[in-house]
Scaffold this motif. Structure first.
Motif, PDB file in Angstrom:
ATOM      1  N   VAL A 278       0.832  -1.203   0.000  1.00  0.00           N
ATOM      2  CA  VAL A 278       0.000   0.000   0.000  1.00  0.00           C
ATOM      3  C   VAL A 278       0.869   1.257   0.000  1.00  0.00           C
ATOM      4  O   VAL A 278       0.487   2.300  -0.556  1.00  0.00           O
ATOM      5  CB  VAL A 278      -0.971  -0.023   1.196  1.00  0.00           C
ATOM      6  N   ILE A 279       2.080   1.183   0.574  1.00  0.00           N
ATOM      7  CA  ILE A 279       3.003   2.327   0.540  1.00  0.00           C
ATOM      8  C   ILE A 279       3.529   2.532  -0.878  1.00  0.00           C
ATOM      9  O   ILE A 279       3.576   3.647  -1.397  1.00  0.00           O
ATOM     10  CB  ILE A 279       4.181   2.100   1.522  1.00  0.00           C
ATOM     11  N   SER A 284       3.164   9.343  -3.355  1.00  0.00           N
ATOM     12  CA  SER A 284       3.050  10.794  -3.174  1.00  0.00           C
ATOM     13  C   SER A 284       2.560  11.170  -1.782  1.00  0.00           C
ATOM     14  O   SER A 284       2.784  12.292  -1.324  1.00  0.00           O
ATOM     15  CB  SER A 284       2.123  11.387  -4.240  1.00  0.00           C
ATOM     16  N   LYS A 285       1.876  10.257  -1.108  1.00  0.00           N
ATOM     17  CA  LYS A 285       1.329  10.569   0.217  1.00  0.00           C
ATOM     18  C   LYS A 285       2.131   9.945   1.350  1.00  0.00           C
ATOM     19  O   LYS A 285       1.727  10.020   2.519  1.00  0.00           O
ATOM     20  CB  LYS A 285      -0.124  10.086   0.310  1.00  0.00           C
ATOM     21  N   LYS A 290       4.363   8.444   7.527  1.00  0.00           N
ATOM     22  CA  LYS A 290       5.570   7.779   8.020  1.00  0.00           C
ATOM     23  C   LYS A 290       5.402   7.298   9.461  1.00  0.00           C
ATOM     24  O   LYS A 290       5.714   6.148   9.797  1.00  0.00           O
ATOM     25  CB  LYS A 290       6.766   8.734   7.929  1.00  0.00           C
ATOM     26  N   THR A 291       4.934   8.193  10.307  1.00  0.00           N
ATOM     27  CA  THR A 291       4.776   7.839  11.733  1.00  0.00           C
ATOM     28  C   THR A 291       3.784   6.708  11.900  1.00  0.00           C
ATOM     29  O   THR A 291       4.021   5.758  12.665  1.00  0.00           O
ATOM     30  CB  THR A 291       4.309   9.067  12.535  1.00  0.00           C
ATOM     31  N   LYS A 384      -4.923   5.830   0.351  1.00  0.00           N
ATOM     32  CA  LYS A 384      -5.893   5.681  -0.727  1.00  0.00           C
ATOM     33  C   LYS A 384      -6.833   6.879  -0.858  1.00  0.00           C
ATOM     34  O   LYS A 384      -7.540   7.013  -1.855  1.00  0.00           O
ATOM     35  CB  LYS A 384      -6.736   4.424  -0.492  1.00  0.00           C
ATOM     36  N   GLY A 385      -6.832   7.732   0.165  1.00  0.00           N
ATOM     37  CA  GLY A 385      -7.719   8.892   0.130  1.00  0.00           C
ATOM     38  C   GLY A 385      -9.154   8.583   0.477  1.00  0.00           C
ATOM     39  O   GLY A 385     -10.074   9.340   0.143  1.00  0.00           O
ATOM     40  N   TYR A 386      -9.396   7.464   1.194  1.00  0.00           N
ATOM     41  CA  TYR A 386     -10.753   7.067   1.539  1.00  0.00           C
ATOM     42  C   TYR A 386     -11.281   7.775   2.782  1.00  0.00           C
ATOM     43  O   TYR A 386     -12.485   7.802   3.013  1.00  0.00           O
ATOM     44  CB  TYR A 386     -10.827   5.558   1.774  1.00  0.00           C
TER      45      TYR A 386
END
Length: 599
Positions: A278-279, A284-285, A290-291, A384-386
């Motif tokens: 998923v990374i 871009s996100k 990261k944390t 994913k921006g969900y």
């Protein structure tokens, strides 16, 4: 009828309220009858009014004196005073001399009034049938030779309320009622008695009964007991909404999606590649998560959080290459394999070995698995921006602490073995938030389980001491939606539980703090001294069995004395509840400050 017991006659009748004039020679504290000294009339005592062959029973609610002018033409003016009793009709004796509650006939003026004989007193206070199992909790006030016997069926197949200020004897009454039940010799193993103990008062070995299971829950350490719940509870979005204070429109839908993933993973394995994929697919996100990503890895594989943070120090998004980039080594991670090999090498450099095998989720503790899936789903949906991080992050931050607290006091199992019939759950060492949540979770699960049982096969008795802590509708520490849900659960139990064999007993110092719906739906009451006007108003409004005279007595009841009222009795009765032996008393006694302060 022996004239010795004749004390007066009726002088006024208005409905069931009747006035009786007492003969002057009968204004004494005691009467001598058949070689016995019997107590004469007083407020709260009972009398018999003879109307033809009908014997009407009434209770004395008050008394006063009335001045009578006596004027004649041959003597000077003289004033006399008559003692007048206010009595209220309760019932009558039937042809077979059994007491029948209710107004059968009203008295007539000049009907004679008598003190009750001993056998008549016994009949009035007989609220049970012959050979019926009963418990006896104390002496009837004013008739010290008579114990109040209550039907086990009418009392325990009902909802019970025990109210009284601190030091009034409320805890002793609660313990006395259930101690007598457990001493009755009946087999109560088919029932479950679940007592929620806020102040660690009922955990001692000899309190209530020796054969009981005590859970001492503790959110402050890992040394406390854990209460078992079915694993299915963890798959309920309502459960997590309560635990995590989830908002209805954003956080609760997210939790429902988390639970779908949880159900997927619980029968599969969780792979290191799941996180990396998923990374890699959303480079871009990556800087934004990261944390959160390091947090997920730590939860999966353990170790030091700081070490995991160093893994991604040199990784950033390369906008031209549209992929992740290692600025130190000048390496582009165009494929997932390259990124995975790099991260594995970094972890191995930190001294972590053999951690990359897929984790079999069936072997994980359910709470641990949920925690992993929750944090993984957070990273996944952000990339994913969900979901919106501003909406979800506050709940994720709460989850760290809440899941840790839950892990200290609850355990989740696929199968729960039959526990002992009597369970005491002590939550005195739990924090304020968990003191509200734990009783709700435990009681709701027990009630849901009881509803599934075949009717008549078993019963559930929920006993909540200091009930204002969780049944208050005035709490400001929680959201309105959470408070509404909490009250709705217990209101459903008290409204619908009876037909499923579930009965609730609540004890509280502040009936005014408890939902009016709950107080009004109780069937039997033990009311000790209450002095606060709001509490008295709640009792007057909710307890339909109490007349005005009994209501006025509530603030002046002595320690251990209470007014018993409800479906188990024909009329309210003042009772001096027997004090339990020191070893059997709840641990609610005040400390002796004099001993504490002695030099």
């Amino acid at each position: 009828m022996n004239d010795i017991l004749l004390i007066g006659e009726v002088i006024d009748v208005i409905g069931i309220s009747t006035k009786v004039k007492v003969y002057e020679e009968k204004n004494t504290a005691r009467l001598l009858y058949n070689g016995k000294v019997i107590k004469n009339i007083a407020v709260g005592n009972y009398v018999k009014i003879l109307k033809g062959y009908t014997e009407i029973i009434a209770v004395i609610e008050g008394e006063y004196i009335k001045e009578i002018k006596n004027v004649d033409s041959y003597s000077k003016h003289t004033d006399t005073y008559s003692r007048i009793l206010d009595v209220k009709i309760l019932g009558h004796f039937s042809q077979n001399k059994a007491f029948v509650k209710g107004v059968y006939e009203t008295p007539m003026i000049s009907n004679y009034v008598y003190v009750l004989q001993e056998d008549e007193v016994q009949k009035i206070f007989c609220f049970t049938k012959d050979m019926e199992p009963v418990i006896r909790i104390g002496n009837i006030s004013g008739y010290d030779n008579y114990k109040l016997a209550l039907s086990l069926q009418k009392l325990f197949a009902s909802h019970i309320g025990i109210f009284g200020n601190t030091g009034s004897g409320k805890s002793n009454t609660l313990a006395k009622v259930y101690t007598e039940l457990f001493k009755s010799g009946l087999n109560y193993e088919k029932s479950k008695f679940l007592l929620i103990d806020f102040n660690d008062e009922y955990t001692s070995e000899a309190v209530l009964v020796i054969q009981k299971k005590v859970y001492r829950l503790d959110t402050r350490s890992n040394t406390g007991d854990k209460y078992p719940l079915p694993r299915s509870v963890i798959e309920d979005s309502v459960f997590w909404s309560i635990i995590l204070d989830a908002t209805d429109k954003t956080q609760r839908p997210f939790l429902e999606r988390v639970l779908k993933s949880y159900k997927f993973y619980k029968i599969r394995s969780f792979s290191f590649t799941d996180v990396i994929r998923v990374i890699h697919e959303n480079p871009s996100k990556f800087n934004k998560v990261k944390t959160e990503t390091t947090n997920v890895l730590q939860k999966i594989y353990g170790g030091n959080a700081y070490d995991y943070e160093r893994i991604f120090d040199d990784i950033e998004h390369h906008s031209v290459g549209a992929c992740l980039y290692n600025r130190e080594g000048g390496q582009y991670f165009n494929t997932i394999e390259l990124l995975e090999d790099y991260i594995k090498a970094k972890i191995e450099d930190l001294g972590c070995v053999d951690i990359f095998d897929p984790i079999e989720c069936q072997s994980l503790d359910p709470l641990v698995l949920f925690d992993i899936v929750l944090n993984y789903k957070h990273v996944y949906e952000l990339l994913k921006g969900y979901s919106n991080d501003e909406h979800i992050s506050p709940m994720i931050k709460r989850s760290e602490k809440r899941i840790n607290e839950i892990s200290r006091v609850l355990e989740f199992k696929d199968e729960i073995q039959d526990e002992m019939a009597i369970q005491v759950v002590s939550i005195s060492n739990c924090n304020i938030h968990m003191k509200k949540i734990i009783p709700l979770l435990i009681c709701k699960e027990a009630y849901d389980n009881q509803k599934e049982a075949p009717k008549g096969s078993k019963s559930l008795h929920l006993i909540i001491d200091e009930a204002h802590n969780i049944l208050s509708e005035n709490s400001n520490r929680e959201s309105a939606s959470w408070k509404d849900y909490r009250l709705e659960v217990f209101e459903e139990i008290i409204k619908e539980g009876r037909k499923f064999g579930c009965f609730i007993t609540i004890a509280s110092q502040r009936p005014s703090d408890i939902s009016a719906t709950l107080v009004s739906q109780l069937h039997n009451y033990f009311i000790h001294r209450l002095v606060n006007e709001e509490d008295l108003f709640t009792i007057r409004k909710s307890v339909s069995f109490l007349d005005k005279s009994k209501q006025e007595m509530i603030p002046i009841l002595s320690q251990g004395q209470c007014i018993c009222s409800g479906l188990a009795l024909d009329f309210p009765v003042n009772v001096q509840v027997d004090e339990l032996a020191d070893a059997n008393k709840p641990d609610s006694k005040d400390i002796n400050v004099i001993d504490l302060w002695k030099p």
